[in-house]
Design an enzyme around this catalytic site. Structure first.
Site, short mmCIF file in Angstrom:
data_model
loop_
_atom_site.label_atom_id
_atom_site.label_comp_id
_atom_site.label_asym_id
_atom_site.label_seq_id
_atom_site.Cartn_x
_atom_site.Cartn_y
_atom_site.Cartn_z
CE LYS A 113 -4.06 -2.10 2.14
NZ LYS A 113 -5.01 -2.06 3.27
CE LYS A 198 -8.71 -10.72 0.65
NZ LYS A 198 -8.16 -10.22 1.93
CE LYS A 201 -15.39 -3.93 2.20
NZ LYS A 201 -15.59 -3.38 3.56
#
Length: 335
Positions: A113, A198, A201
């Site tokens: 991230k 995966k 969201k």
């Protein structure tokens, strides 16, 4: 002896998708009568990345209502909002101060991230795993349902327990060492647009995921457009056909059939036959959840009472743990 305790939570960052439901919440529902459960909406985690403050509160209520709609039973479980129990933030700070920096810098999710956020990466993202540890340890959880991608965070929580008890509570350990609960099938539901990634969201494409509250038309569109291959006949576990394995797994989990039954049923199918079957199965599986969700959201007073009761139960346990941690660290007790 009483039941063992379970703690888990989901971020209020929009709608739940099938990865959240099949990989986590449905598993909670299936085993909840075996444990004393604390399920929180982890809204403090939601702001470790850029978020929309205009929707945070509404998203929080949505996730809480979906817990109930998916089958969380208040006879066995408590539902609450993380930020409503201030001990989460306080214990996180205390644990931050005993957690080596290099432990956090080695977290795979932080590295991934941080690359995406560049210079805007926050200190909160770095210390996210410590807050997760505080969530778990406050309730002296015996078990923590986690997916494969969260195992490293739980290992960090265990390292923090061992470090804290060794340094500050050798004679009488204060924090309990939690163990993982990992679902074998469906623990890692993959994207509809890339079977090697995966379902998430954070994926910018809505076509990558089926949300629990998607309409039949939306589900139909997403499955119709999902990535497949040119091979006729469908099978599990072919490394060269990740999308095929993922879609068969979704069908297996949503239909409740065994892997062997699905393999036999779909062995000779083409995608033109299988996609409508998966679509119908997904719509039928999600309809009861969607109906229950609408019922819960129509009674805001009931939902607020559930969260209030959950907070009161959670706060009592969390406050006791926090008091013991502060005493071990040498803090004075307020008069």
């Amino acid at each position: 002896m009483g039941k063992q305790r379970v703690l888990s939570g989901v971020q209020p960052t929009g709608n739940l998708h099938l990865g959240n439901y099949l990989g986590a919440i449905r598993n909670w529902v299936e085993i909840q009568d075996q444990y004393e459960n604390f399920f929180c909406v982890v809204d403090l985690h939601a702001i470790t990345v850029p978020h929309n403050p205009a929707t945070l509160a509404a998203d929080t209520y949505t996730i809480a209502a979906l817990y109930l709609a998916c089958g969380i039973d208040l006879q066995h479980s408590h539902i609450f909002v993380q930020s409503h129990v201030s001990a989460h933030s306080e214990l996180c700070w205390l644990l931050n101060c005993i957690t080596p920096l290099n432990w956090l810098q080695d977290m795979i999710q932080f590295k991934e991230k941080a690359v995406k956020q560049g210079e805007n990466v926050s200190a909160g993202l770095l210390t996210y795993p410590v807050l997760m540890a505080a969530d778990i340890l406050l309730y002296q959880a015996d078990k923590v349902p986690v997916g494969e991608d969260q195992k490293q965070h739980l290992e960090l929580a265990r390292d923090i327990v061992n470090r804290f008890n060794h340094q500050f509570a050798k004679d009488q350990p204060v924090l309990k060492l939690p163990d993982p609960l990992i679902r074998k099938e469906g623990a890692r539901v993959m994207s509809l647009t890339d079977g090697t990634r995966k379902m998430s969201k954070s994926d910018p494409s809505e076509l990558s995921r089926i949300n629990v509250l998607d309409s039949p038309d939306q589900i139909t569109k997403k499955i119709k457009k999902c990535k497949t291959d040119l091979v006729r006949g469908l099978s599990f576990d072919d490394v060269d056909r990740p999308e095929c394995h993922n879609l068969l797994t979704l069908y297996m989990l949503l239909s409740g059939k065994t892997k062997e039954a699905v393999a036999a049923e779909c062995a000779d199918m083409g995608w033109g036959q299988f996609k409508p079957l998966l679509t119908e199965t997904a719509i039928n599986a999600l309809k009861p959840i969607q109906d229950k969700y609408q019922e819960v959201m129509a009674d805001k007073g009931y939902l607020e009472s559930v969260l209030r009761d959950g907070r009161e139960k959670a706060e009592a346990i969390a406050r006791s743990t926090l008091t013991d941690v502060k005493a071990a660290l040498g803090y004075t007790v307020p008069l």
